[in-house]
Design a protein around this motif. Structure first.
Motif, PDB file in Angstrom:
ATOM      1  N   LEU A   5      -3.808   3.591  -0.589  1.00  0.00           N
ATOM      2  CA  LEU A   5      -3.912   3.202  -1.994  1.00  0.00           C
ATOM      3  C   LEU A   5      -3.295   1.829  -2.216  1.00  0.00           C
ATOM      4  O   LEU A   5      -2.203   1.545  -1.703  1.00  0.00           O
ATOM      5  CB  LEU A   5      -3.187   4.222  -2.883  1.00  0.00           C
ATOM      6  N   PRO A   6      -3.956   0.944  -2.956  1.00  0.00           N
ATOM      7  CA  PRO A   6      -3.360  -0.362  -3.261  1.00  0.00           C
ATOM      8  C   PRO A   6      -2.153  -0.202  -4.172  1.00  0.00           C
ATOM      9  O   PRO A   6      -2.220   0.497  -5.190  1.00  0.00           O
ATOM     10  CB  PRO A   6      -4.494  -1.123  -3.961  1.00  0.00           C
ATOM     11  N   ASP A   7      -1.045  -0.799  -3.793  1.00  0.00           N
ATOM     12  CA  ASP A   7       0.189  -0.723  -4.583  1.00  0.00           C
ATOM     13  C   ASP A   7       0.361  -2.022  -5.361  1.00  0.00           C
ATOM     14  O   ASP A   7       0.832  -3.022  -4.839  1.00  0.00           O
ATOM     15  CB  ASP A   7       1.377  -0.485  -3.653  1.00  0.00           C
ATOM     16  N   ASN A   8      -0.038  -1.975  -6.624  1.00  0.00           N
ATOM     17  CA  ASN A   8       0.032  -3.175  -7.464  1.00  0.00           C
ATOM     18  C   ASN A   8       1.117  -3.037  -8.512  1.00  0.00           C
ATOM     19  O   ASN A   8       0.929  -3.329  -9.688  1.00  0.00           O
ATOM     20  CB  ASN A   8      -1.322  -3.423  -8.148  1.00  0.00           C
ATOM     21  N   THR A   9       2.295  -2.574  -8.096  1.00  0.00           N
ATOM     22  CA  THR A   9       3.396  -2.395  -9.031  1.00  0.00           C
ATOM     23  C   THR A   9       4.288  -3.626  -9.130  1.00  0.00           C
ATOM     24  O   THR A   9       5.358  -3.569  -9.719  1.00  0.00           O
ATOM     25  CB  THR A   9       4.253  -1.185  -8.617  1.00  0.00           C
TER      26      THR A   9
ATOM     27  N   SER B  96       0.641  -1.459 -14.656  1.00  0.00           N
ATOM     28  CA  SER B  96       1.608  -0.479 -15.147  1.00  0.00           C
ATOM     29  C   SER B  96       0.896   0.499 -16.075  1.00  0.00           C
ATOM     30  O   SER B  96      -0.133   0.171 -16.677  1.00  0.00           O
ATOM     31  CB  SER B  96       2.765  -1.160 -15.886  1.00  0.00           C
ATOM     32  N   ILE B  97       1.443   1.691 -16.186  1.00  0.00           N
ATOM     33  CA  ILE B  97       0.868   2.725 -17.031  1.00  0.00           C
ATOM     34  C   ILE B  97       1.670   2.813 -18.328  1.00  0.00           C
ATOM     35  O   ILE B  97       2.905   2.903 -18.287  1.00  0.00           O
ATOM     36  CB  ILE B  97       0.891   4.087 -16.311  1.00  0.00           C
ATOM     37  N   PRO B  98       1.023   2.806 -19.480  1.00  0.00           N
ATOM     38  CA  PRO B  98       1.745   2.960 -20.742  1.00  0.00           C
ATOM     39  C   PRO B  98       2.536   4.261 -20.763  1.00  0.00           C
ATOM     40  O   PRO B  98       1.997   5.314 -20.386  1.00  0.00           O
ATOM     41  CB  PRO B  98       0.621   2.973 -21.787  1.00  0.00           C
ATOM     42  N   PRO B  99       3.792   4.236 -21.165  1.00  0.00           N
ATOM     43  CA  PRO B  99       4.618   5.463 -21.183  1.00  0.00           C
ATOM     44  C   PRO B  99       3.979   6.599 -21.975  1.00  0.00           C
ATOM     45  O   PRO B  99       4.161   7.778 -21.626  1.00  0.00           O
ATOM     46  CB  PRO B  99       5.913   4.991 -21.853  1.00  0.00           C
TER      47      PRO B  99
ATOM     48  N   ALA C  67       0.016   4.111  -8.143  1.00  0.00           N
ATOM     49  CA  ALA C  67      -0.959   3.743  -7.107  1.00  0.00           C
ATOM     50  C   ALA C  67      -2.212   4.607  -7.202  1.00  0.00           C
ATOM     51  O   ALA C  67      -3.335   4.106  -7.058  1.00  0.00           O
ATOM     52  CB  ALA C  67      -0.328   3.883  -5.723  1.00  0.00           C
ATOM     53  N   ARG C  68      -2.046   5.889  -7.474  1.00  0.00           N
ATOM     54  CA  ARG C  68      -3.203   6.782  -7.575  1.00  0.00           C
ATOM     55  C   ARG C  68      -4.082   6.435  -8.774  1.00  0.00           C
ATOM     56  O   ARG C  68      -5.311   6.419  -8.674  1.00  0.00           O
ATOM     57  CB  ARG C  68      -2.731   8.242  -7.675  1.00  0.00           C
ATOM     58  N   VAL C  69      -3.455   6.155  -9.903  1.00  0.00           N
ATOM     59  CA  VAL C  69      -4.225   5.812 -11.106  1.00  0.00           C
ATOM     60  C   VAL C  69      -4.919   4.462 -10.931  1.00  0.00           C
ATOM     61  O   VAL C  69      -6.084   4.295 -11.294  1.00  0.00           O
ATOM     62  CB  VAL C  69      -3.302   5.784 -12.346  1.00  0.00           C
TER      63      VAL C  69
ATOM     64  N   ALA D 221       0.813  -1.215   0.000  1.00  0.00           N
ATOM     65  CA  ALA D 221       0.000   0.000   0.000  1.00  0.00           C
ATOM     66  C   ALA D 221       0.845   1.262   0.000  1.00  0.00           C
ATOM     67  O   ALA D 221       2.015   1.256   0.405  1.00  0.00           O
ATOM     68  CB  ALA D 221      -0.942   0.004   1.211  1.00  0.00           C
ATOM     69  N   ILE D 222       0.221   2.343  -0.470  1.00  0.00           N
ATOM     70  CA  ILE D 222       0.776   3.684  -0.352  1.00  0.00           C
ATOM     71  C   ILE D 222      -0.119   4.442   0.628  1.00  0.00           C
ATOM     72  O   ILE D 222      -1.336   4.517   0.445  1.00  0.00           O
ATOM     73  CB  ILE D 222       0.796   4.434  -1.703  1.00  0.00           C
ATOM     74  N   LEU D 223       0.477   4.973   1.683  1.00  0.00           N
ATOM     75  CA  LEU D 223      -0.237   5.774   2.666  1.00  0.00           C
ATOM     76  C   LEU D 223      -0.033   7.249   2.345  1.00  0.00           C
ATOM     77  O   LEU D 223       1.113   7.701   2.172  1.00  0.00           O
ATOM     78  CB  LEU D 223       0.289   5.468   4.071  1.00  0.00           C
ATOM     79  N   GLU D 224      -1.130   7.997   2.244  1.00  0.00           N
ATOM     80  CA  GLU D 224      -1.046   9.437   2.031  1.00  0.00           C
ATOM     81  C   GLU D 224      -1.851  10.149   3.109  1.00  0.00           C
ATOM     82  O   GLU D 224      -3.018   9.814   3.349  1.00  0.00           O
ATOM     83  CB  GLU D 224      -1.569   9.816   0.645  1.00  0.00           C
TER      84      GLU D 224
END
Length: 409
Positions: A250-254, A264-267, A324-326, A144-147
């Protein structure tokens, strides 16, 4: 009816009637323990497990073998419990037949045996329900990402944001997870924080201590998402002030679940900018273009990092945050699109909603979703006990809502 029967019937017949009545009552309870929708799902999972084992013995494609293996691993714990439950039901049926046959031996043991079996089945049903629901919630195993962001309340909100951050760090330490600050910004004059982002991850061995290791970092902490309202008297004041802090998990699925399932996000969807860092930080920070801002073009979501001297490190941290945000936005939209009743309960709902109130004058913290309150504010916050205090109640609520959703469909 038994007092009336007692005047007219032989004691042994009375005992048989009571045992049969008792067993029948237990059997009715058993049949209603698992909802029909879950019973059907269990049957489908058992069949799927059987089919996958058959395919696994014949498959030669390594990618399919890996996929089958992961699915079998998920299903095995559920199937094992289901088969154990069936065996207990058969044992209960055997006792019923023994009572009906009026066997004179061991009659005194029937009632106690029936009670024990019933308790075992109820325990299995609880565990089975949780595992089935968890199998529909793969994000629970993610890191996870904590904000944390200070909201209304000025300096008081910033101070409480810092206290929450320390509380979560204490909790992470007790779980032996990895805590990495991605972006912290500048502290306020009194030592509070305005905004911070932290990566929290379990190592490869898991470090989970739940019943069946079904919850990962995100699964344990997701219920912290939302607005945390604090009511207390600040230093050098006599009035109660109300302030708010926004928390997002936020779920961290990297990559936590393997390359095949990682998000992953397309460049081509990203705009990456570099610039000189602003604010305090010394000559290296302000004279080199080490700061990085990444924008996700389709959504407009962005992340900026300038904490590190290295542009490469800042870029890596910014990429982790924006991914994580996306991913979180995508899951939220998916839940909304499908009318997912679990979204708000599971931390995927509106993060502007007040979820918890910390009333310092009354030494009480209340979660407004599960309607549970606990006293001992100092111990809860400074001891890092917030997550574990409310997690069982939120998990219970999640299962109730999920079961309702399942039966309604």
């Amino acid at each position: 009816m038994l007092p009336i029967i007692a005047h007219k019937c032989h004691p042994r017949l009375i005992q048989h009637v009571w045992l049969f009545s008792f067993q029948t009552k237990c059997q009715r309870r058993l049949l209603s323990t698992l909802p029909a929708a879950l019973e059907n799902k269990v049957d489908a999972m058992i069949q799927r497990h059987k089919d996958l084992l058959s395919k696994l013995s014949k498959e030669t494609d390594s990618s399919k073998l890996g996929s089958y293996g992961r699915e079998i691993s998920t299903l095995t714990s559920i199937v094992d419990l289901a088969l154990e439950r069936r065996a207990l039901l058969e044992e209960l049926e055997t006792i019923k037949q023994l009572v009906a046959s009026e066997d004179e031996d061991g009659e005194d043991l029937f009632a106690s045996d029936t009670v024990k079996i019933q308790r075992d089945i109820e325990d299995i049903d609880d565990r089975l329900t949780k595992r089935i629901l968890d199998s529909d919630d793969p994000d629970a195993k993610l890191n996870a990402i904590l904000e944390i962001r200070a909201g209304t309340g000025g300096e008081e909100a910033s101070l409480f944001a810092g206290e929450l951050l320390k509380s979560y760090e204490k909790y992470v330490q007790t779980k032996r997870w990895k805590w990495e600050v991605l972006s912290s910004g500048n502290k306020t004059d009194l030592g509070g924080i305005r905004e911070v982002s932290v990566s929290i991850s379990a190592n490869q061995s898991g470090n989970y201590d739940s019943d069946d290791d079904s919850l990962g970092v995100f699964g344990n902490m997701r219920y912290e998402s939302g607005v945390h309202r604090v009511q207390r008297v600040p230093i050098n004041d006599t009035r109660i002030h109300t302030s708010a802090v926004s928390v997002a998990i936020l779920p961290d699925n990297t990559g936590a679940l393997g390359d095949e399932t990682a998000f992953s996000i397309p460049p081509a969807d990203l705009k990456i900018e570099t610039m000189r860092a602003s604010g305090a930080g010394g000559q290296h920070v302000n004279t080199t273009e080490s700061a990085v801002r990444i924008t996700h073009l389709p959504t407009g979501i962005s992340a900026s990092i300038q904490d590190e001297r290295s542009q490469h490190k800042n870029k890596a941290k910014a990429m982790k945050i924006i991914t994580a945000r996306v991913f979180s936005r995508m899951k939220d939209e998916e839940n909304t699109k499908h009318g997912n009743l679990k979204a708000e309960v599971m931390g995927g709902g509106d993060r502007s909603e007040r979820v918890r109130t910390y009333n310092f004058p009354q030494d009480r913290v209340t979660d407004h979703r599960c309607k549970f309150s606990e006293h001992g504010m100092e111990n809860l916050i400074e001891g890092g006990l917030l997550v574990n205090t409310f997690l069982p109640h939120m998990e219970k609520l999640r299962m109730e809502v999920a079961l309702k959703e399942m039966t309604d469909h």
